[in-house]
Design an enzyme around this catalytic site. Structure first.
Site, PDB file in Angstrom:
ATOM      1  N   HIS A  89     -42.157 -24.969  31.502  1.00 36.65           N
ATOM      2  CA  HIS A  89     -42.929 -24.587  32.675  1.00 36.65           C
ATOM      3  C   HIS A  89     -44.264 -23.953  32.290  1.00 36.65           C
ATOM      4  CE1 HIS A  89     -39.245 -24.541  35.555  1.00 36.65           C
ATOM      5  NE2 HIS A  89     -39.463 -25.720  34.995  1.00 36.65           N
ATOM      6  N   GLU A  91     -45.688 -21.200  33.189  1.00 30.23           N
ATOM      7  CA  GLU A  91     -45.620 -19.778  32.847  1.00 30.23           C
ATOM      8  C   GLU A  91     -45.111 -19.585  31.417  1.00 30.23           C
ATOM      9  OE1 GLU A  91     -44.574 -20.527  37.168  1.00 30.23           O
ATOM     10  OE2 GLU A  91     -43.903 -21.309  35.246  1.00 30.23           O
ATOM     11  N   CYS A 117     -39.769 -19.993  38.507  1.00 33.00           N
ATOM     12  CA  CYS A 117     -38.318 -20.130  38.596  1.00 33.00           C
ATOM     13  C   CYS A 117     -37.680 -18.878  37.994  1.00 33.00           C
ATOM     14  CB  CYS A 117     -37.856 -21.389  37.864  1.00 33.00           C
ATOM     15  SG  CYS A 117     -37.960 -21.251  36.057  1.00 33.00           S
ATOM     16  N   CYS A 120     -38.308 -18.492  34.139  1.00 29.77           N
ATOM     17  CA  CYS A 120     -39.664 -17.995  33.860  1.00 29.77           C
ATOM     18  C   CYS A 120     -39.839 -16.558  34.328  1.00 29.77           C
ATOM     19  CB  CYS A 120     -40.707 -18.919  34.483  1.00 29.77           C
ATOM     20  SG  CYS A 120     -40.841 -20.497  33.612  1.00 29.77           S
TER      21      CYS A 120
END
Length: 189
Positions: A89, A91, A117, A120
């Site tokens: 992801h 992040e 999410c 993360c």
């Protein structure tokens, strides 16, 4: 009217939050995910420390290159999606980029085009991120899970702010991106 002035000649430009969100949106253009291109920018004291976008691990095939979502091609449903998704992801990639370059991010703010999410969120909390500014809520098929993530962000003491860019700011950014940016607007004297 000049591209960056109102009718009274006063400069119109994005706020700091809008500016960093625009950078996150620009980072998302590098995404290799076919489902949800996402970007992130980590900022401390108005300085960009790191950026990230969602995409396959270095050396792994990209879904965008193959023209298919790997997880969906495996017919994996939403509940098991993280076990089969190739992408890291945005992040996580922004945190990893900072770590690779020895850049401390404790106390920073992250600007994300998508609410992080839970995985993360845990990474952001562990890295010492103090604020998450996001454009779009996660909005998965499991609303209870989405609510849980938001609650966990708050439980971790991370400030949460949703930011929708105004039509004016989006138009301003679009004009700058679609034109030669530094073309002279005033005559030389």
């Amino acid at each position: 009217m000049k591209i960056n002035q109102n009718l009274q000649g006063v400069a119109i430009r994005p706020s700091w939050d809008e500016y960093f969100m625009l950078l996150a949106k620009l980072a998302a253009t590098r995404s290799t995910c076919l489902s949800r291109p996402t970007g992130a920018v980590i900022v401390l004291e108005k300085q960009v420390l790191s950026t990230g976008y969602n995409g396959s691990m270095p050396g792994a095939p990209h879904c965008s290159d193959e023209g298919r979502c790997y997880r969906r091609s495996m017919k994996v449903f939403d509940e098991g999606k993280y076990d089969f998704c190739r992408s890291s992801h945005a992040e996580a990639n922004a945190i990893a980029q900072a770590a690779r370059n020895g850049i401390p991010i404790k106390g920073a703010t992250i600007y994300c085009t998508l609410l992080p999410c839970y995985t993360c969120t845990k990474l952001l909390a562990s890295a010492g991120i103090k604020k998450i500014v996001y454009e779009l809520g996660y909005d998965s098929l499991n609303k209870e899970r989405d609510a849980y993530w938001v609650n966990e962000i708050r439980q971790a003491g991370i400030e949460l702010q949703q930011l929708q860019l105004s039509e004016h700011i989006m138009n301003l950014a679009s004009r700058f991106i679609s034109q030669t940016t530094s073309k002279r607007l005033l005559r030389s004297e």
